[in-house]
Structures are given as structure tokens and as C-alpha cells.
Scaffold this active site. Structure first.
Site, PDB file in Angstrom:
ATOM      1  N   GLU A 233       0.880  -1.175   0.000  1.00 45.97           N
ATOM      2  CA  GLU A 233       0.000   0.000   0.000  1.00 45.97           C
ATOM      3  C   GLU A 233       0.911   1.215   0.000  1.00 45.97           C
ATOM      4  O   GLU A 233       1.512   1.557   1.018  1.00 45.97           O
ATOM      5  CB  GLU A 233      -0.910  -0.014   1.242  1.00 45.97           C
ATOM      6  CG  GLU A 233      -1.806  -1.245   1.355  1.00 45.97           C
ATOM      7  CD  GLU A 233      -2.860  -1.325   0.255  1.00 45.97           C
ATOM      8  OE1 GLU A 233      -3.089  -0.317  -0.431  1.00 45.97           O
ATOM      9  OE2 GLU A 233      -3.427  -2.417   0.063  1.00 45.97           O
ATOM     10  N   CYS A 267      -1.989   9.555   2.305  1.00 50.08           N
ATOM     11  CA  CYS A 267      -1.734   8.963   0.986  1.00 50.08           C
ATOM     12  C   CYS A 267      -2.902   9.222   0.041  1.00 50.08           C
ATOM     13  O   CYS A 267      -2.716   9.414  -1.147  1.00 50.08           O
ATOM     14  CB  CYS A 267      -1.507   7.464   1.133  1.00 50.08           C
ATOM     15  SG  CYS A 267      -2.819   6.675   2.076  1.00 50.08           S
TER      16      CYS A 267
HETATM   17  P1  NAD Z   1       8.518   4.723   4.443  1.00 50.50           P
HETATM   18  O1  NAD Z   1       8.536   3.889   3.223  1.00 50.50           O
HETATM   19  O2  NAD Z   1       9.698   5.590   4.700  1.00 50.50           O
HETATM   20  O3  NAD Z   1       8.351   3.836   5.744  1.00 50.50           O
HETATM   21  C1  NAD Z   1       7.247   2.972   5.939  1.00 50.50           C
HETATM   22  C2  NAD Z   1       7.632   1.888   6.915  1.00 50.50           C
HETATM   23  O4  NAD Z   1       8.677   1.119   6.343  1.00 50.50           O
HETATM   24  C3  NAD Z   1       8.181   2.383   8.250  1.00 50.50           C
HETATM   25  O5  NAD Z   1       7.792   1.477   9.263  1.00 50.50           O
HETATM   26  C4  NAD Z   1       9.670   2.335   8.057  1.00 50.50           C
HETATM   27  O6  NAD Z   1      10.378   2.215   9.270  1.00 50.50           O
HETATM   28  C5  NAD Z   1       9.821   1.090   7.206  1.00 50.50           C
HETATM   29  N1  NAD Z   1      10.973   1.071   6.333  1.00 50.50           N
HETATM   30  C6  NAD Z   1      11.790   2.084   5.951  1.00 50.50           C
HETATM   31  N2  NAD Z   1      12.734   1.631   5.113  1.00 50.50           N
HETATM   32  C7  NAD Z   1      12.498   0.312   4.953  1.00 50.50           C
HETATM   33  C8  NAD Z   1      13.121  -0.715   4.187  1.00 50.50           C
HETATM   34  N3  NAD Z   1      14.173  -0.457   3.431  1.00 50.50           N
HETATM   35  N4  NAD Z   1      12.608  -1.955   4.245  1.00 50.50           N
HETATM   36  C9  NAD Z   1      11.512  -2.208   5.010  1.00 50.50           C
HETATM   37  N5  NAD Z   1      10.887  -1.284   5.752  1.00 50.50           N
HETATM   38  C10 NAD Z   1      11.380  -0.040   5.724  1.00 50.50           C
HETATM   39  O7  NAD Z   1       7.174   5.557   4.376  1.00 50.50           O
HETATM   40  P2  NAD Z   1       6.689   6.665   5.391  1.00 50.50           P
HETATM   41  O8  NAD Z   1       7.446   7.913   5.124  1.00 50.50           O
HETATM   42  O9  NAD Z   1       6.667   6.111   6.778  1.00 50.50           O
HETATM   43  O10 NAD Z   1       5.175   6.840   4.984  1.00 50.50           O
HETATM   44  C11 NAD Z   1       4.736   7.751   4.066  1.00 50.50           C
HETATM   45  C12 NAD Z   1       4.399   7.075   2.758  1.00 50.50           C
HETATM   46  O11 NAD Z   1       3.467   6.032   2.990  1.00 50.50           O
HETATM   47  C13 NAD Z   1       3.750   8.011   1.769  1.00 50.50           C
HETATM   48  O12 NAD Z   1       4.281   7.780   0.491  1.00 50.50           O
HETATM   49  C14 NAD Z   1       2.292   7.593   1.820  1.00 50.50           C
HETATM   50  O13 NAD Z   1       1.577   7.875   0.638  1.00 50.50           O
HETATM   51  C15 NAD Z   1       2.397   6.133   2.045  1.00 50.50           C
HETATM   52  N6  NAD Z   1       1.170   5.610   2.632  1.00 50.50           N
HETATM   53  C16 NAD Z   1       0.389   4.834   1.867  1.00 50.50           C
HETATM   54  C17 NAD Z   1      -0.808   4.358   2.377  1.00 50.50           C
HETATM   55  C18 NAD Z   1      -1.731   3.522   1.541  1.00 50.50           C
HETATM   56  O14 NAD Z   1      -2.651   2.964   2.106  1.00 50.50           O
HETATM   57  N7  NAD Z   1      -1.530   3.395   0.246  1.00 50.50           N
HETATM   58  C19 NAD Z   1      -1.178   4.674   3.673  1.00 50.50           C
HETATM   59  C20 NAD Z   1      -0.344   5.466   4.431  1.00 50.50           C
HETATM   60  C21 NAD Z   1       0.841   5.926   3.904  1.00 50.50           C
END
Ligand code: NAD
Length: 519
Positions: A233, A267
Site C-alpha cells: 500500500e 496517501c
Molecule cells: P517509508 O517507506 O519511509 O516507511 C514505511 C515503513 O517502512 C516504516 O515502518 C519504516 O520504518 C519502514 N521502512 C523504511 N525503510 C524500509 C526498508 N528499506 N525496508 C523495510 N521497511 C522499511 O514511508 P513513510 O514515510 O513512513 O510513509 C509515508 C508514505 O506512505 C507516503 O508515500 C504515503 O503515501 C504512504 N502511505 C500509503 C498508504 C496507503 O494505504 N496506500 C497509507 C499510508 C501511507
């Protein structure tokens, strides 16, 4: 239920490659043992435990709201309306509907020729499900996924974002109150960079990742060698189409809420607002008035909270600067917060409406993820759809119109996983509606029956319902007669004119009794 122990957390720290993998592997092994006994419990018993969790949640609403507010910065109202309320609704919906979602289902026969075969779909839990969640909705997103996973008979290992561990601890507290088998639910606190390798090599059976598109792609590449099933997602850059026949007051209020609540860190918030040229000016004026009146700060009267991190604020400011350098204009922005706010002023960005946007600008090509909404005039529905569908993302969208029929037609043509009519973003809070986008917005679904189905693997069991059958028509020994009979079966199924169907019956009947004969 339990947090990873101090010792585990230390062993998973940066500088010790493999530590987090080891941690997850141990947790997964314990989870697997717990899951084996959990999965065989009757559904009613699993649901009863989750109901207990629901009672605990209901009596801790204020405390959890405060935790989310303090940790993430979002207003209490945003935490309550878009985290706690959807979580409670999701829990009661899935507890009620889960039994039906898990029930095995008979398939209707596909052809008269295969009348003897009866298929049945059987749903089974994956085993150990991993959930990695973001900071923007740190509670509601992993909570509902964990509820579905547990009701479906899985064990869960949850990693919330590193800047919002308190939300994960709150979920662990709720799971603790459910009195689940030891090791069935574990919240781990490991750095994001270690989470991908740890979950993928650590033995989870399916991974639900919510976060940025870049991280989602990295996870998918890592998961490819072991074909780990994923639900991703990811980001969004939603379009909202405002037709000339829209209720402009409602549209302005709806865009305001979906674009600026949670400080625009949603998002599925409206980002590219495409307005029919006949109503462009009045709509823009209405939205600008609302944005200028926005009150940044804290407390029940505030409309706009701080950004969750300074890093995110800087990323948004950079994108705004790039848009302005390319010719965009600020049509309106909100005032700075007052001095009494507990969050530092450098965490705040004013709510902002941008106009004069070009197709190459970051607001039109990427995800802004801050309190910035762009408004563009369009000639007609077709131009609005062309611009809306030009994005690499396809998460959600909206159509604003008093003509329901036309709005539904336009909604059906939008390239988005969910499209709302005269609303935007809120379908994430409807437990029954599937959530999940296309393209750079990810793969698979969460929420609704489709989201629940992602928590299960499906086996089809095909049975033979004819009594005393010795063989299928197409089994050995082969012969000229069998060949002609099977050829006639294909012709019977394919040929539409009745005369041809009738011609294929004699050779077919010629082999029909093979079902029961020895030769
Ligand atoms: P992110 O990708 O930086 O982090 C998301 C999660 O992944 C966190 O728990 C983080 O610690 C972990 N993470 C970071 N690097 C990782 C890696 N290399 N491998 C595995 N896990 C890792 O995203 P964010 O900044 O926390 O969230 C914002 C983003 O999430 C935005 O792009 C937003 O649109 C998206 N989002 C999407 C939805 C949806 O339902 N489509 C919902 C909420 C947020």
C-alpha cells in the site's frame, strides 16, 4: 502481545547486520507455534478474544488519542476521527463478518461437459503475517490489518514506523488485553532499513507493507528471490474532479478536509484538483477563503497541526519551491501558529493552495505529502480525466457533481483503486470498502472482504460427484474412438449453431460410458 525484549532490540541495532534477521526469525518461530493452536480454534473463540481487545480499546480511547497526538503531532481531532473511529469500526465489522469471509464456498459448474466435477474454495491462514506500517496513520492502518490477520487464524509480527513506536505499543497493549496465546502477536522496534531484510529472511509467510513507493519497490525486489507474497500500500497523488454542476460549498469543504487534515500527510488526500473552467474562479475563491481562515496550532479549535517530522517538512518545502520556480503561484495560505503551541514552529507548514500549475511540476507528477493542494482549470470531463489518469499513481480520487449518473460514469473511468462521489479520502474509514491502488500506489488490497481475503491462502478442492466412476473420459488407454469423442466434446462446447452441437453428440455418447467401464 509483547514488545521485543531489550536484548532482542539490542541485537537488532545498526552495525550488527543480521541481528534483526535473527530477532525476527526467533519471534517467527514462537509465533508459528502459537499460530498452530490459534488457527484450529473455532472462529467464535478467536472472535471472542478480539471482542475483549475491543472492550479494552473502547476504555482507552482518550489515552490512545493522546499518545498519537503527542507522538505524531496530528491534532487530537484527526487522531480521533481518522485513527480511533476507523479502528473501532473495523474491529466490530471484521469480528461480525469474519466467519462468513472464511467460510468455504462451492463453485458453480462451468460447463455441462464437466457436470461430474464439483469445486470448493477453502480458506486457510498464511501462518505468520508481517506488517510494516508508516507514521502518518500509525495506529489505524496496522490495527485493522492485525485484526483481520488474527481473525483469519494468523500470527502477527508488527513493525510500526520508527518515529511512531508509541502507536505500535498501544496496539501491543490492546493485543495484551485480548489474552492471546503467548507469541501470537509481537510488536518489534527495529530500524526501517533493517526491517526489509529481517522480515523477508526472517520467515514470515506474507508481508503487508504500507509506506512510500520507493521503499515498496525495494521490498518487492528483495522479496522476489523467495517469492514472498506481498501486499504493498504505497503513495498517492490523488485527483479530484469538480464538475460545473457541483455543489461548490460542499466541494470546497471536502477538498479542504481531504487535502489538509493530518497536515496533508495522507496517501489518499486530494492533491490535484481539476475544476471545470465555468466554476474555476468561484470554487478557487471559496477554497482560498477557507484556507486563509485555517487555524494552525493545538487544541480542539485548531484546524492544522505540525508536520510529523522536520525532515518531511523540508521535503514538502523543497517541492513547493520547485513548483514556484517553474511558475506556480500561491493563491492562498494559512497563518503561522500562535506562540502557545507545544510543538516547535519549525515543524509547521502553512496550508497552501497553488495555481498556475504545469504538467512537469512536482505537484502534478509526484506525491507532495504535505498541506498543499493544487487547483487547475479544465475544459470538460474528458480533459479532467486525461489529467487525472496521467499520474503514475492510482490510489484514490473523487468526482464532485449533482448529477449522480454522470459522476458514476466518470468515477468508473478514473484510474484509481477507490473513487468517491462528493467526498474524498474517507473510504479508508469504511471497513467494508477495499483499499488499494494501481501503478506506483501498490499491489493488493486491505479492508473489506477483499482485504480479509489477502489474509488467507485459498485452496480449491475439486471432487468427483458421479458414483462409481473408474476413469475420466480423457484418461488412458487412448484410441481413435476416444480421440473422436473428446474432439466432439470440444466442438459441442465451442460450436454455437444447434446443428453442429447435435452432430457432436453421437461421438461423445460413444465414449460416455468410459466413466464406468474397465477399458
Ligand atoms: P517509508 O517507506 O519511509 O516507511 C514505511 C515503513 O517502512 C516504516 O515502518 C519504516 O520504518 C519502514 N521502512 C523504511 N525503510 C524500509 C526498508 N528499506 N525496508 C523495510 N521497511 C522499511 O514511508 P513513510 O514515510 O513512513 O510513509 C509515508 C508514505 O506512505 C507516503 O508515500 C504515503 O503515501 C504512504 N502511505 C500509503 C498508504 C496507503 O494505504 N496506500 C497509507 C499510508 C501511507
Amino acid at each position: 502481545m509483547a514488545l521485543a525484549s531489550e536484548q532482542e532490540k539490542q541485537s537488532s541495532g545498526p552495525g550488527e547486520p543480521g541481528g534483526a534477521v535473527h530477532t525476527i526469525r526467533e519471534i517467527a518461530a514462537r509465533a508459528r507455534t502459537a499460530q498452530a493452536s490459534w488457527a484450529v480454534l473455532p472462529y467464535a473463540q478467536r472472535a471472542a478474544k478480539l471482542k475483549k481487545a475491543g472492550r479494552y480499546l473502547a476504555s482507552h480511547i482518550d489515552e490512545i488519542t493522546e499518545t498519537i497526538h503527542r507522538e505524531n503531532g496530528k491534532l487530537r481531532m484527526d487522531a480521533l476521527a481518522a485513527e480511533l473511529l476507523p479502528a473501532v469500526l473495523a474491529l466490530s465489522y471484521y469480528v461480525k463478518r469474519g466467519r462468513k469471509f472464511l467460510a468455504s464456498r462451492k463453485l458453480r459448474g462451468g460447463s455441462l461437459l464437466m457436470f461430474n466435477k464439483q469445486g470448493r474454495l477453502v480458506k486457510k491462514p498464511w501462518g505468520v503475517v508481517g506488517i510494516i506500517s508508516p507514521w502518518n496513520y500509525p495506529f489505524a492502518i496496522p490495527f485493522s490489518e492485525a485484526v483481520m490477520a488474527l481473525l483469519a487464524g494468523n500470527a502477527v509480527i508488527l513493525k510500526t514506523a520508527s518515529v511512531t513506536p508509541g502507536a505500535g505499543r498501544a496496539i501491543a497493549g490492546i493485543a495484551g488485553a485480548a489474552d492471546l496465546p503467548e507469541g501470537l502477536f509481537t510488536h518489534v522496534e527495529i530500524p526501517g532499513l533493517e526491517a526489509g531484510p529481517a522480515f523477508i529472511s526472517g520467515g514470515v509467510d506474507k508481508l503487508f507493507f504500507t509506506g512510500s513507493t520507493a521503499t515498496g519497490k525495494e521490498i518487492m525486489a528483495r522479496a522476489a528471490p523467495c517469492l514472498l507474497p506481498l501486499v504493498l500500500e504505497l503513495g498517492g497523488a490523488d485527483a479530484a474532479i469538480i464538475r460545473a454542476d457541483a455543489d461548490l460549498d460542499r466541494a470546497a469543504l471536502g477538498i479542504l478536509w481531504s487535502g489538509f487534515s493530518n497536515s496533508g500527510q495522507s496517501c489518499g488526500g486530494a492533491q490535484r484538483v481539476l475544476v471545470h473552467r465555468d466554476v474555476y474562479r468561484p470554487f478557487l475563491e471559496k477554497l482560498c477563503v477557507l484556507v486563509r481562515n485555517f487555524r494552525a496550532g493545538e487544541g480542539e479549535d485548531a484546524d492544522l497541526g505540525p508536520m510529523t517530522t522536520v525532515k518531511q517538512k523540508e521535503a514538502v518545502e523543497k517541492q513547493i519551491a520547485a513548483c514556484l520556480a517553474m511558475g506556480a503561484k500561491i493563491a492562498a495560505q494559512s497563518a503561522a501558529p500562535g506562540p502557545a503551541v507545544p510543538f516547535p514552529p519549525e515543524r509547521f507548514i502553512p496550508a497552501m493552495v497553488l495555481t498556475d500549475l504545469g504538467p512537469e511540476m512536482p505537484l502534478m507528477t509526484g506525491e507532495i505529502f504535505g498541506p498543499v493542494v493544487g487547483v487547475c482549470p479544465v475544459q470538460d470531463d474528458d480533459e479532467a480525466l486525461r489529467i487525472a489518469n496521467s499520474s503514475s499513481y492510482g490510489l484514490t480520487g473523487s468526482v464532485w457533481s449533482k448529477n449522480r449518473q454522470r459522476a458514476r460514469e466518470i468515477a468508473g473511468r478514473m484510474n484509481a483503486g477507490a473513487v468517491m462521489i462528493n467526498d474524498h479520502l474517507m473510504s479508508h474509514g469504511l471497513a467494508e470498502t477495499p483499499w488499494g491502488g494501481f501503478g506506483d500506489s501498490g499491489l493488493g488490497k486491505t479492508h473489506g472482504e477483499a482485504g480479509f481475503a489477502e489474509m488467507c491462502k485459498t485452496t480449491v478442492v475439486v471432487d468427483d460427484v458421479l458414483p462409481g466412476v473408474r476413469r475420466n473420459l480423457w484418461w488412458h488407454p487412448y484410441s481413435e474412438k476416444v480421440f473422436r469423442g473428446i474432439r466432439a466434446a470440444a466442438a459441442f462446447a465451442a460450436a454455437s449453431p444447434l446443428s453442429e452441437k447435435l452432430r457432436s453428440i453421437p461421438p461423445l455418447l460413444g465414449i460416455f460410458f468410459r466413466y464406468w467401464t474397465k477399458e
